[in-house]
Enzyme design. Structure first.
Site, PDB file in Angstrom:
ATOM      1  N   HIS A 149       0.843  -1.204   0.000  1.00 57.68           N
ATOM      2  CA  HIS A 149       0.000   0.000   0.000  1.00 57.68           C
ATOM      3  C   HIS A 149       0.880   1.258   0.000  1.00 57.68           C
ATOM      4  CE1 HIS A 149      -3.060  -2.656   2.300  1.00 57.68           C
ATOM      5  NE2 HIS A 149      -3.630  -2.400   1.142  1.00 57.68           N
ATOM      6  N   LYS A 192     -15.610  -8.376   5.400  1.00 57.37           N
ATOM      7  CA  LYS A 192     -14.262  -8.965   5.351  1.00 57.37           C
ATOM      8  C   LYS A 192     -13.779  -9.373   6.749  1.00 57.37           C
ATOM      9  CE  LYS A 192     -11.824  -7.542   1.205  1.00 57.37           C
ATOM     10  NZ  LYS A 192     -10.584  -6.896   0.706  1.00 57.37           N
ATOM     11  N   ARG A 231      -1.855  -6.007  -8.545  1.00 53.32           N
ATOM     12  CA  ARG A 231      -0.823  -7.008  -8.261  1.00 53.32           C
ATOM     13  C   ARG A 231      -0.804  -7.997  -9.410  1.00 53.32           C
ATOM     14  NH1 ARG A 231      -2.867  -7.545  -2.172  1.00 53.32           N
ATOM     15  NH2 ARG A 231      -4.735  -7.122  -3.363  1.00 53.32           N
ATOM     16  N   SER A 253      -2.463  -7.972   2.619  1.00 49.28           N
ATOM     17  CA  SER A 253      -2.813  -7.893   4.047  1.00 49.28           C
ATOM     18  C   SER A 253      -3.266  -9.250   4.579  1.00 49.28           C
ATOM     19  CB  SER A 253      -3.951  -6.885   4.256  1.00 49.28           C
ATOM     20  OG  SER A 253      -3.578  -5.607   3.827  1.00 49.28           O
TER      21      SER A 253
HETATM   22  P1  ADP Z   1      -9.559  -3.954  -0.904  1.00 52.57           P
HETATM   23  O1  ADP Z   1     -10.459  -4.530   0.145  1.00 52.57           O
HETATM   24  O2  ADP Z   1     -10.123  -2.772  -1.621  1.00 52.57           O
HETATM   25  O3  ADP Z   1      -8.922  -4.953  -1.815  1.00 52.57           O
HETATM   26  P2  ADP Z   1      -6.921  -3.641   0.196  1.00 52.57           P
HETATM   27  O4  ADP Z   1      -6.512  -2.878   1.420  1.00 52.57           O
HETATM   28  O5  ADP Z   1      -6.651  -5.105   0.188  1.00 52.57           O
HETATM   29  O6  ADP Z   1      -8.427  -3.314  -0.012  1.00 52.57           O
HETATM   30  O7  ADP Z   1      -6.236  -3.003  -1.078  1.00 52.57           O
HETATM   31  C1  ADP Z   1      -6.406  -1.669  -1.448  1.00 52.57           C
HETATM   32  C2  ADP Z   1      -5.772  -1.442  -2.799  1.00 52.57           C
HETATM   33  O8  ADP Z   1      -4.358  -1.615  -2.718  1.00 52.57           O
HETATM   34  C3  ADP Z   1      -6.238  -2.400  -3.886  1.00 52.57           C
HETATM   35  O9  ADP Z   1      -6.280  -1.687  -5.107  1.00 52.57           O
HETATM   36  C4  ADP Z   1      -5.139  -3.438  -3.931  1.00 52.57           C
HETATM   37  O10 ADP Z   1      -5.058  -4.060  -5.186  1.00 52.57           O
HETATM   38  C5  ADP Z   1      -3.926  -2.568  -3.657  1.00 52.57           C
HETATM   39  N1  ADP Z   1      -2.793  -3.317  -3.100  1.00 52.57           N
HETATM   40  C6  ADP Z   1      -2.743  -3.994  -1.943  1.00 52.57           C
HETATM   41  N2  ADP Z   1      -1.544  -4.585  -1.792  1.00 52.57           N
HETATM   42  C7  ADP Z   1      -0.809  -4.269  -2.896  1.00 52.57           C
HETATM   43  C8  ADP Z   1       0.514  -4.601  -3.363  1.00 52.57           C
HETATM   44  N3  ADP Z   1       1.318  -5.392  -2.650  1.00 52.57           N
HETATM   45  N4  ADP Z   1       0.902  -4.104  -4.549  1.00 52.57           N
HETATM   46  C9  ADP Z   1       0.073  -3.337  -5.279  1.00 52.57           C
HETATM   47  N5  ADP Z   1      -1.178  -3.002  -4.917  1.00 52.57           N
HETATM   48  C10 ADP Z   1      -1.619  -3.454  -3.745  1.00 52.57           C
END
Ligand code: ADP
Length: 168
Positions: free
Chosen positions: A20, A44, A98, A136
């Site tokens: 993030h 979630k 990703r 995460s």
């Molecule tokens: P959501 O519930 O919207 O997926 P997340 O907190 O998991 O929430 O992710 C928020 C955003 O950050 C999403 O667009 C996700 O693809 C991106 N993201 C999370 N981890 C990574 C990473 N390691 N590399 C690139 N983008 C990421």
């Protein structure tokens, strides 16, 4: 005069990871103001409360924005993403991409969001290869099974995840 560009980066941030943070560093170069939208996302079943997630995001990201002089705000939201984006006057939604697995979901969501409001553009950014595989969900799993999570999250976050795990 050029337009004051507001970007919004939504997510669950349960917890915020180095992935993030890398996306935010890139996003900050594209906008005049970045709003982090922390989604309630009760479905979630988050490890951290909404308040804890907002606090962690605020603490880890505000110094980055300040360092390069970009306006910054962290807001929680519990509504349709596009409605939230409209409310905060964002013209750009930032998402991280990703592997292939993210693509299908993001493809559908962006397509539907575009129909809701075609004036708001979604942009996808890729993290540095070192951070691309971080999620995460996996950070929490590794921690629950006693693995080392320090390569994936800032030190303060690792401490908080370990504390949560020990309280379970
Ligand atoms: P959501 O519930 O919207 O997926 P997340 O907190 O998991 O929430 O992710 C928020 C955003 O950050 C999403 O667009 C996700 O693809 C991106 N993201 C999370 N981890 C990574 C990473 N390691 N590399 C690139 N983008 C990421």
């Amino acid at each position: 005069m050029t337009k004051y560009r507001i970007g919004m980066y939504p997510g669950t941030f349960d917890p915020i990871t180095n992935g993030h943070i890398d996306i935010v560093k890139r996003g900050l170069r594209l906008v005049d103001k970045l709003i982090i939208g922390v989604a309630t996302n009760p479905s979630k079943n988050p490890m951290f409360s909404l308040e804890e997630r907002v606090e962690m995001v605020e603490r880890e990201l505000r110094p980055l924005a300040k360092g390069i002089g970009v306006d910054f705000e962290v807001k929680q939201f519990d509504e349709l993403l596009m409605h939230f984006a409209e409310k905060v006057e964002a013209s750009v939604i930032i998402r991280g991409l990703r592997a292939v697995a993210d693509f299908e979901y993001e493809f559908q969501m962006t397509g539907m969001n575009y129909q809701i409001n075609p004036d708001i553009e979604t942009v996808f950014l890729m993290a540095d290869p070192r951070y691309q595989t971080i999620a995460s969900k996996l950070v929490k799993e590794v921690a629950i099974y006693g693995g080392e999570i320090s390569p994936f999250v800032p030190a303060t976050i690792a401490k908080e995840v370990k504390k949560k795990v020990s309280q379970r």
